[in-house]
Design a protein around this motif. Sequence first.
Motif, PDB file in Angstrom:
ATOM      1  N   ALA A 182       0.835  -1.201   0.000  1.00 30.12           N
ATOM      2  CA  ALA A 182       0.000   0.000   0.000  1.00 30.12           C
ATOM      3  C   ALA A 182       0.872   1.254   0.000  1.00 30.12           C
ATOM      4  O   ALA A 182       0.620   2.212  -0.741  1.00 30.12           O
ATOM      5  CB  ALA A 182      -0.931  -0.016   1.217  1.00 30.12           C
ATOM      6  N   ALA A 197       3.875   1.559  -1.058  1.00 31.15           N
ATOM      7  CA  ALA A 197       4.557   1.702  -2.346  1.00 31.15           C
ATOM      8  C   ALA A 197       3.656   2.391  -3.362  1.00 31.15           C
ATOM      9  O   ALA A 197       4.092   3.250  -4.123  1.00 31.15           O
ATOM     10  CB  ALA A 197       4.994   0.336  -2.867  1.00 31.15           C
ATOM     11  N   GLY A 198       2.371   2.012  -3.360  1.00 30.32           N
ATOM     12  CA  GLY A 198       1.450   2.651  -4.300  1.00 30.32           C
ATOM     13  C   GLY A 198       1.378   4.148  -4.079  1.00 30.32           C
ATOM     14  O   GLY A 198       1.459   4.948  -5.019  1.00 30.32           O
ATOM     15  N   LEU A 199       1.247   4.532  -2.808  1.00 33.72           N
ATOM     16  CA  LEU A 199       1.173   5.959  -2.498  1.00 33.72           C
ATOM     17  C   LEU A 199       2.466   6.659  -2.885  1.00 33.72           C
ATOM     18  O   LEU A 199       2.467   7.751  -3.458  1.00 33.72           O
ATOM     19  CB  LEU A 199       0.930   6.146  -1.001  1.00 33.72           C
ATOM     20  CG  LEU A 199      -0.513   5.971  -0.555  1.00 33.72           C
ATOM     21  CD1 LEU A 199      -0.576   6.032   0.959  1.00 33.72           C
ATOM     22  CD2 LEU A 199      -1.383   7.051  -1.164  1.00 33.72           C
ATOM     23  N   TRP A 230       4.634   5.834  -5.156  1.00 30.85           N
ATOM     24  CA  TRP A 230       4.804   5.976  -6.598  1.00 30.85           C
ATOM     25  C   TRP A 230       3.957   7.106  -7.159  1.00 30.85           C
ATOM     26  O   TRP A 230       4.386   7.851  -8.040  1.00 30.85           O
ATOM     27  CB  TRP A 230       4.490   4.644  -7.302  1.00 30.85           C
ATOM     28  CG  TRP A 230       5.730   4.093  -7.903  1.00 30.85           C
ATOM     29  CD1 TRP A 230       6.120   4.134  -9.201  1.00 30.85           C
ATOM     30  CD2 TRP A 230       6.805   3.447  -7.194  1.00 30.85           C
ATOM     31  NE1 TRP A 230       7.351   3.564  -9.349  1.00 30.85           N
ATOM     32  CE2 TRP A 230       7.799   3.129  -8.148  1.00 30.85           C
ATOM     33  CE3 TRP A 230       7.016   3.107  -5.858  1.00 30.85           C
ATOM     34  CZ2 TRP A 230       8.977   2.481  -7.797  1.00 30.85           C
ATOM     35  CZ3 TRP A 230       8.192   2.473  -5.530  1.00 30.85           C
ATOM     36  CH2 TRP A 230       9.151   2.171  -6.487  1.00 30.85           C
ATOM     37  N   LEU A 231       2.740   7.247  -6.627  1.00 36.46           N
ATOM     38  CA  LEU A 231       1.928   8.385  -7.059  1.00 36.46           C
ATOM     39  C   LEU A 231       2.636   9.681  -6.669  1.00 36.46           C
ATOM     40  O   LEU A 231       2.634  10.664  -7.412  1.00 36.46           O
ATOM     41  CB  LEU A 231       0.538   8.303  -6.420  1.00 36.46           C
ATOM     42  CG  LEU A 231      -0.404   9.446  -6.765  1.00 36.46           C
ATOM     43  CD1 LEU A 231      -0.584   9.594  -8.270  1.00 36.46           C
ATOM     44  CD2 LEU A 231      -1.766   9.240  -6.106  1.00 36.46           C
ATOM     45  N   ILE A 290       5.824  10.128  -6.524  1.00 41.12           N
ATOM     46  CA  ILE A 290       6.882  10.386  -7.508  1.00 41.12           C
ATOM     47  C   ILE A 290       6.300  11.065  -8.733  1.00 41.12           C
ATOM     48  O   ILE A 290       6.846  12.061  -9.241  1.00 41.12           O
ATOM     49  CB  ILE A 290       7.554   9.070  -7.940  1.00 41.12           C
ATOM     50  CG1 ILE A 290       8.297   8.422  -6.795  1.00 41.12           C
ATOM     51  CG2 ILE A 290       8.513   9.314  -9.091  1.00 41.12           C
ATOM     52  CD1 ILE A 290       8.878   7.053  -7.154  1.00 41.12           C
ATOM     53  N   LEU A 291       5.171  10.532  -9.222  1.00 42.58           N
ATOM     54  CA  LEU A 291       4.563  11.094 -10.430  1.00 42.58           C
ATOM     55  C   LEU A 291       4.234  12.567 -10.222  1.00 42.58           C
ATOM     56  O   LEU A 291       4.598  13.432 -11.024  1.00 42.58           O
ATOM     57  CB  LEU A 291       3.295  10.308 -10.788  1.00 42.58           C
ATOM     58  CG  LEU A 291       2.421  10.864 -11.911  1.00 42.58           C
ATOM     59  CD1 LEU A 291       3.193  11.000 -13.207  1.00 42.58           C
ATOM     60  CD2 LEU A 291       1.208   9.963 -12.130  1.00 42.58           C
ATOM     61  N   ILE A 292       3.560  12.861  -9.107  1.00 38.91           N
ATOM     62  CA  ILE A 292       3.141  14.246  -8.875  1.00 38.91           C
ATOM     63  C   ILE A 292       4.350  15.137  -8.612  1.00 38.91           C
ATOM     64  O   ILE A 292       4.479  16.233  -9.183  1.00 38.91           O
ATOM     65  CB  ILE A 292       2.137  14.315  -7.699  1.00 38.91           C
ATOM     66  CG1 ILE A 292       0.858  13.555  -8.068  1.00 38.91           C
ATOM     67  CG2 ILE A 292       1.825  15.751  -7.340  1.00 38.91           C
ATOM     68  CD1 ILE A 292      -0.187  13.519  -6.978  1.00 38.91           C
ATOM     69  N   LEU A 345       7.680  14.897  -9.343  1.00 37.76           N
ATOM     70  CA  LEU A 345       8.584  15.210 -10.446  1.00 37.76           C
ATOM     71  C   LEU A 345       7.872  15.990 -11.550  1.00 37.76           C
ATOM     72  O   LEU A 345       8.483  16.830 -12.213  1.00 37.76           O
ATOM     73  CB  LEU A 345       9.233  13.938 -10.994  1.00 37.76           C
ATOM     74  CG  LEU A 345      10.397  13.428 -10.147  1.00 37.76           C
ATOM     75  CD1 LEU A 345      10.912  12.102 -10.678  1.00 37.76           C
ATOM     76  CD2 LEU A 345      11.536  14.434 -10.133  1.00 37.76           C
ATOM     77  N   THR A 346       6.569  15.727 -11.745  1.00 42.39           N
ATOM     78  CA  THR A 346       5.829  16.541 -12.723  1.00 42.39           C
ATOM     79  C   THR A 346       5.773  17.985 -12.247  1.00 42.39           C
ATOM     80  O   THR A 346       5.992  18.931 -13.015  1.00 42.39           O
ATOM     81  CB  THR A 346       4.394  16.002 -12.913  1.00 42.39           C
ATOM     82  OG1 THR A 346       4.463  14.648 -13.318  1.00 42.39           O
ATOM     83  CG2 THR A 346       3.645  16.808 -13.961  1.00 42.39           C
ATOM     84  N   MET A 347       5.478  18.167 -10.953  1.00 41.25           N
ATOM     85  CA  MET A 347       5.413  19.528 -10.433  1.00 41.25           C
ATOM     86  C   MET A 347       6.775  20.204 -10.443  1.00 41.25           C
ATOM     87  O   MET A 347       6.846  21.441 -10.504  1.00 41.25           O
ATOM     88  CB  MET A 347       4.829  19.528  -9.006  1.00 41.25           C
ATOM     89  CG  MET A 347       3.339  19.218  -8.961  1.00 41.25           C
ATOM     90  SD  MET A 347       2.369  20.281 -10.050  1.00 41.25           S
ATOM     91  CE  MET A 347       2.584  21.873  -9.252  1.00 41.25           C
ATOM     92  N   SER A 348       7.846  19.413 -10.400  1.00 43.58           N
ATOM     93  CA  SER A 348       9.183  20.029 -10.449  1.00 43.58           C
ATOM     94  C   SER A 348       9.344  20.791 -11.758  1.00 43.58           C
ATOM     95  O   SER A 348      10.097  21.755 -11.837  1.00 43.58           O
ATOM     96  CB  SER A 348      10.284  18.968 -10.321  1.00 43.58           C
ATOM     97  OG  SER A 348      10.486  18.323 -11.568  1.00 43.58           O
ATOM     98  N   ASP A 349       8.636  20.365 -12.783  1.00 44.94           N
ATOM     99  CA  ASP A 349       8.652  21.114 -14.035  1.00 44.94           C
ATOM    100  C   ASP A 349       7.842  22.397 -13.876  1.00 44.94           C
ATOM    101  O   ASP A 349       8.336  23.507 -14.079  1.00 44.94           O
ATOM    102  CB  ASP A 349       8.088  20.231 -15.153  1.00 44.94           C
ATOM    103  CG  ASP A 349       7.901  20.971 -16.466  1.00 44.94           C
ATOM    104  OD1 ASP A 349       7.169  20.471 -17.326  1.00 44.94           O
ATOM    105  OD2 ASP A 349       8.503  22.054 -16.635  1.00 44.94           O
ATOM    106  N   TYR A 350       6.569  22.250 -13.465  1.00 44.73           N
ATOM    107  CA  TYR A 350       5.691  23.423 -13.453  1.00 44.73           C
ATOM    108  C   TYR A 350       6.129  24.482 -12.457  1.00 44.73           C
ATOM    109  O   TYR A 350       5.977  25.675 -12.705  1.00 44.73           O
ATOM    110  CB  TYR A 350       4.249  22.981 -13.183  1.00 44.73           C
ATOM    111  CG  TYR A 350       3.664  22.275 -14.379  1.00 44.73           C
ATOM    112  CD1 TYR A 350       3.681  20.887 -14.473  1.00 44.73           C
ATOM    113  CD2 TYR A 350       3.153  22.997 -15.452  1.00 44.73           C
ATOM    114  CE1 TYR A 350       3.202  20.243 -15.585  1.00 44.73           C
ATOM    115  CE2 TYR A 350       2.666  22.359 -16.580  1.00 44.73           C
ATOM    116  CZ  TYR A 350       2.695  20.975 -16.644  1.00 44.73           C
ATOM    117  OH  TYR A 350       2.220  20.328 -17.755  1.00 44.73           O
TER     118      TYR A 350
END
Lengths: 98, 224, 572
Positions: A70, A72-74, A76-77, A79-81, A83-88
């Motif tokens: 459980a 790990a799932g959180l 990984w999400l 990570i997605l948010i 690193l994406t926000m690191s761009d914006y």
Amino acid sequence: MPEHIVPIKTYTIVLIALLVLTATTCAVSFIDMGKMNAVVAVAIAFAKASLVALIFMHLRYSRRLMRVVAAAGLFWLGILIALTMSDYLTRGWGNRPE
Amino acid sequence: MAETSVADRHTHGAARAHQFDDAEQQRDAVTMGMWVFLVTEIMFFGGLFTAYVVYRTLYPAAFAVASLALDITLGTLNTAVLLVSSFTMAVAVFGSQTGRRRMLVGGLALTIALGIVFLAIKVYEYYQKYVEHHIPGPSFAFPAPYTQPAKMYFTLYFAMTGLHAAHMIVGCGLLGVLIVMAWRGRFTPEYHSPVELSGLYWHFVDIIWIFLYPLLYLVGRHLE
Amino acid sequence: MNAIATETESYEDYLNNDYGWKSWLFTTDHKRIGLLYLVSITLFFFLGGLFALIIRLDLMTPPGDLVSSETYNKMFSMHGIIMVFFFLIPSIPTVLGNFFLPMMIGARDVAFPRLNLLSWYLFNLGGLCMLYAVVNGGVDTGWTFYPPYSSNFSNTNVAMAVTAIFIAGFSSILTGLNFVITINTMRAAGMTWFRLPLFIWSLYATSLIQVLGTPVVAITLALVAGERLLHLGVFDPAYGGDPILFQHLFWFYSHPAVYIMILPAMGVVSELVASFTRKEIYGYRFVAAASLAIAVFGFLVWGHHMFTSGQSIYAGMIFSLLSYAVAIPSAVKVFNWTATLYKSSVSLHTPMLYAFGFIGLFTIGGLTGLFVAALGIDIHLTDTYFVIAHFHYIMVGGAVMGYLGGIHYWWPKISGRMYPEIWGKLAALIVFVGFNLTFFPQFILGYLGMPRRYHAYPDEFQVLNVMSSAGASILGVGYVLPMIYLAWSMRYGEKAGANPWPATGLEWHTPSPPPPENFLEPPVVTWDAYDMSAQPELVARLNDEDRMYEAALRAGAWKREELDVEPPASGA
């Protein structure tokens, strides 16, 4: 691993806690706290989700491996948010002031 | 070669699939299987949550104003409905664990009923949005200067709550199958994995809503 | 140690225990499902290859004269989509993984056999949707489906193609889930984590990626379909959307997807190197850890596909740094395979040729990845043939060679027959030569500036392009040959025993072809992976063979046929 049976009384207490937290988050949202509004709302949501996961979903009484899954799932999400926000969040950096 | 004996298959209603060595291994495997599946669901919804975080960061004011167009009473009510349905589901699982068939069937029935109530309220909310021209499409209308970002907000609103509702419908269907099986006495304290696993699924769908509620309904309340 | 089953005249194996189309289409036997997948992905391989053929034909001359630009766009798009989603991603896990994972851990089947069959049906359903898209006018967005072209402007079957990938994605997720649970809960008695073969470690890492990454691309492609069909506008700038958000969500999966494609091949190479050097893999724990590290780090680097997209340059720096980090575990594996070769006894059977090919070509592909991971160099090289050469070295020179090596290695176990060794070696050589002739010139072309996805190019690039196309035709021959001789061997090949090579894994402790429940008795494992010393009969047999060869050589025999020794195809 022998099955753990959670008493209904525990479930009832958790339900009451969840409803109280819901009322709280609703009430608090009407108070202007600036950026903290979002933080508080998400924090309360995490608290509610944890109660559901740990007690209703028996995570607290399961093999450690299930908690790892459980988490790990959180993560990984996250990570997605993140690193994406690191761009914006950094797109405007280094721009010369107007 | 490990044979599954007739006794294995039919004793106390316990069914053991041939690939497993014993009932405990089977229970471990199916439980872990459901949790891993729920992780895939976290990532599946996660794409939408990511889009939400990005666009709310880019258009905070528009998101706040647009969220005021949702009915907070209905949203909060729906949250409570789902939380209670998680409770009734947990009670149903308790019933299956302790061999209380009436509690199991009753719990499942209440859970399904609450699920249907949730969906009904959702349909009504969608209807409200339709009437107010907040469904993204040719007839979308929202006051300036927030029109375009509000359209993004409502796109995410419908995508996220729509995907959630689809999962609710599947959940209700799943519980419907379970309730028939439970009524026929298929579940015992030794064998009730389907009930537990469906419970895990149902609670997960509830958790998704626990996050959707503040993210969609509570964004701009402090502006009112 | 369990007794190795002796060869009897006939026994019930997974192929002869039931006949008829129903016994195949409704099977839950992981071995049969592996073969069902073999058929499906082979068909898609040749379809994807057909598009590659058209691409290389068109690129033989500078003007775009074989097909129109619009058609050319469809050719490279469908080549990419089919090869990535319908061949490479499933290949090793669904064929070799399905067949051998349960056997290598000592189980009777995977955790969820019916789910396994469902995965195959989903794969074919997705494949049918893709075929429909192909036949109905194709897709021209590139396999990357970038909006706004894919969502607003393309007139091709985008919605059907993304639906196909969505469905195939769920097949992939379910397979990954099945493997994770199987490895976690169904290992035989004594099969601890650190006694697992390295192929299993890499399948585990691959399955983690499938489970964590695929759902994101699924929802993302669903949003593209939503934009096309319902005008949702999540990535549409006219509604405040950002096309780069699509790229973030897409590459979050699609970069780890390349690790889905390479990790299983690396696992195969570990098996091949161990078996054909008769040594334990050097640094077993490091190789196992490297598989997991690749899986985890692979999720942190996706922005390196977006350096020139408009992404923040600071995010680009983070992604570039992390991309260098992810190269390290791959390098560890290459070092360890190489170290295994030292003072080992190498036998150059066909699978080992593929393993050597993998190690060399993957190294080149991996090193060139470092070029494009550097922000500054990538500005120059992105969207050129350099990138194409880089990923083909890894996916074809790496993954496909790993796949072919695995197919040959395990063919005796799957079919009970040996393939003809001479043809195996010849095909491997043809593949190696054809591959390098096809793709090495593309590094140079990219460096010189030839853009990818263009079918017209300046005259000075023609020589290199012709070399590449010539290489492709040779490569094609190399791929067709195994189809022919493997099929031939099923009827006429030398019968193989339980352990023809010989090798140490559990899968070799059961007859060829295996019985339906894999083992005659449930195995109990007391030895480390690849540990020959724990299997004295194996060592004795190898020593006997060596003595006989030496004796024959001393007696003057030098031709293979004159070495009148017990052929390796017999069982122990």
